[in-house]
Scaffold this motif. Structure first.
Motif, mmCIF file in Angstrom:
data_model
loop_
_atom_site.group_PDB
_atom_site.id
_atom_site.type_symbol
_atom_site.label_atom_id
_atom_site.label_comp_id
_atom_site.label_asym_id
_atom_site.label_seq_id
_atom_site.Cartn_x
_atom_site.Cartn_y
_atom_site.Cartn_z
ATOM 1 N N ILE A 131 29.486 -9.255 -28.501
ATOM 2 C CA ILE A 131 29.183 -10.637 -28.879
ATOM 3 C C ILE A 131 28.094 -10.760 -29.942
ATOM 4 N N CYS A 132 27.620 -9.671 -30.521
ATOM 5 C CA CYS A 132 26.591 -9.831 -31.557
ATOM 6 C C CYS A 132 27.225 -10.520 -32.763
ATOM 7 N N PRO A 133 26.638 -11.638 -33.236
ATOM 8 C CA PRO A 133 27.238 -12.340 -34.374
ATOM 9 C C PRO A 133 27.244 -11.502 -35.652
ATOM 10 N N HIS A 134 26.378 -10.493 -35.724
ATOM 11 C CA HIS A 134 26.325 -9.658 -36.925
ATOM 12 C C HIS A 134 27.172 -8.402 -36.794
ATOM 13 N N HIS A 135 27.157 -7.777 -35.617
ATOM 14 C CA HIS A 135 27.743 -6.447 -35.480
ATOM 15 C C HIS A 135 28.839 -6.329 -34.433
ATOM 16 N N GLY A 136 29.088 -7.368 -33.668
ATOM 17 C CA GLY A 136 30.072 -7.243 -32.596
ATOM 18 C C GLY A 136 29.555 -6.340 -31.501
ATOM 19 N N ASP A 137 29.982 -5.056 -31.533
ATOM 20 C CA ASP A 137 29.673 -4.177 -30.408
ATOM 21 C C ASP A 137 28.477 -3.261 -30.643
ATOM 22 N N CYS A 138 27.397 -3.801 -31.209
ATOM 23 C CA CYS A 138 26.117 -3.076 -31.161
ATOM 24 C C CYS A 138 25.603 -3.158 -29.719
ATOM 25 N N LEU A 139 24.466 -2.508 -29.436
ATOM 26 C CA LEU A 139 23.964 -2.495 -28.055
ATOM 27 C C LEU A 139 23.749 -3.909 -27.519
ATOM 28 N N GLY B 145 17.938 -2.878 -30.732
ATOM 29 C CA GLY B 145 19.078 -3.489 -30.048
ATOM 30 C C GLY B 145 20.336 -3.508 -30.890
ATOM 31 N N HIS B 146 20.205 -3.199 -32.175
ATOM 32 C CA HIS B 146 21.360 -3.349 -33.062
ATOM 33 C C HIS B 146 21.925 -2.023 -33.543
ATOM 34 N N PHE B 147 21.678 -0.965 -32.777
ATOM 35 C CA PHE B 147 22.373 0.281 -33.113
ATOM 36 C C PHE B 147 23.719 0.291 -32.383
#
Ligand code: ZN
Length: 293
Positions: free
Chosen positions: A176-184, A160-162
């Motif tokens: 909205i990913c707190p780590h990556h922003g616009d990851c999947l 999910g985090h690519f």
């Protein structure tokens, strides 16, 4: 409840919002099932242990857990939930708690690897040699089974985090990913859909652009799984995938991304879980059985 010669297995599908508890004589012979809300570790683990103990002595327990988790059996913290942002749950020795309290061998893996093992053995993966299970809901996660074994490496897959290629019609949204922003996960999970359009995908009109955008991002994951791992099947579960027509849109977009290139693309199959919402619980019992073996 114990049948002579058939040991009773316990299973826990440990999720961020609920714990699903099962006991069964085999992964597909479930004799009792119960779920409890996920509260603090102290409360939740004690409640789970009490429910399991009500069904007589189990011979082994399987835990398919939300993560991140430590899966290296040589690591001192094997069986821990590690650095989860979920309050109270970081550094939780979930497998050790049950091993001590129930005095049984414990099989342990991620929730999605558990579901992948179950779909491989009994569900949509029947007859396939390899399979990826992807859940699209509050978050996006995936598990991978090749030749009957869940894939672990330096850690566990976090598909999910690519970072997908951004779609031009969706360029304004930061993710909205707190780590990556616009990851999947930051772009296509349930909360990401809500953040853009104020509703779940299934509540938006069928002709809303959101359907094509979300299908487009999920197709990038499916195409990447086929291209990088040559898996035979991708099983798509989770609440967002209950949106009518979404699976077909993802299938169509995945084929379009392939553009006729990959050998065996005609064998690339997407499907919904064959076990419905039971994949995680069945997977937990499979982990119990392997701990017993
Ligand atoms: Zn991310």
């Amino acid at each position: 409840m114990n049948v002579p010669g058939k040991p009773l297995l316990g299973g826990i599908e440990a999720g961020g919002t609920k714990f699903v508890l099962v006991v069964g004589h085999s992964p597909t012979e479930i004799v009792a099932k119960h779920s409890i809300p996920t509260r603090s570790p102290a409360t939740t683990l004690a409640q789970a242990a009490e429910w399991l103990a009500q069904h007589g002595a189990i011979a082994a327990l399987g835990i398919a857990s939300f993560g991140p988790v430590e899966l290296d059996p040589r690591a001192p913290r094997w069986g821990y939930i590690t650095n989860t942002p979920k309050p109270g749950w970081a550094d939780c020795d979930i497998a050790g708690y049950f091993a001590r309290r129930l005095a049984v061998p414990v099989g342990f893996d991620t929730d999605v690897n558990g579901a992948a093992l179950a779909e491989y053995a009994y569900g949509a993966g029947l007859g396939a040699g390899s399979l990826a299970y992807v859940t699209v809901g509050t978050g996006i996660g995936g598990g991978l089974v090749i030749d009957g074994k869940a894939v672990h490496g330096a850690a566990h897959p976090e598909v999910g985090h690519f970072y997908p290629r951004r779609l031009s019609v969706d360029a304004e949204f930061h993710g909205i990913c707190p780590h990556h922003g616009d990851c999947l996960e930051g772009l296509a999970s349930g909360p990401a859909i809500h953040a853009r359009w104020g509703a779940s995908l299934s509540d938006l009109p069928a002709d809303h652009a959101a359907h094509g955008i979300i299908a487009g991002y999920l197709a990038q994951l499916c195409h990447s799984l086929f291209a990088m791992l040559a898996v035979e099947k991708v099983v798509l579960g989770g609440g967002v995938m209950n949106t009518p027509g979404l699976l077909e849109k993802v299938q169509f977009a995945t084929l379009a991304l392939d553009a006729g290139y990959l050998p065996g693309a005609d064998k690339h199959l997407l499907s919904r879980p064959g076990l419905g919402d039971r994949s995680g619980a069945v997977g937990a019992l499979l982990l119990a059985r392997s701990a017993l073996d």
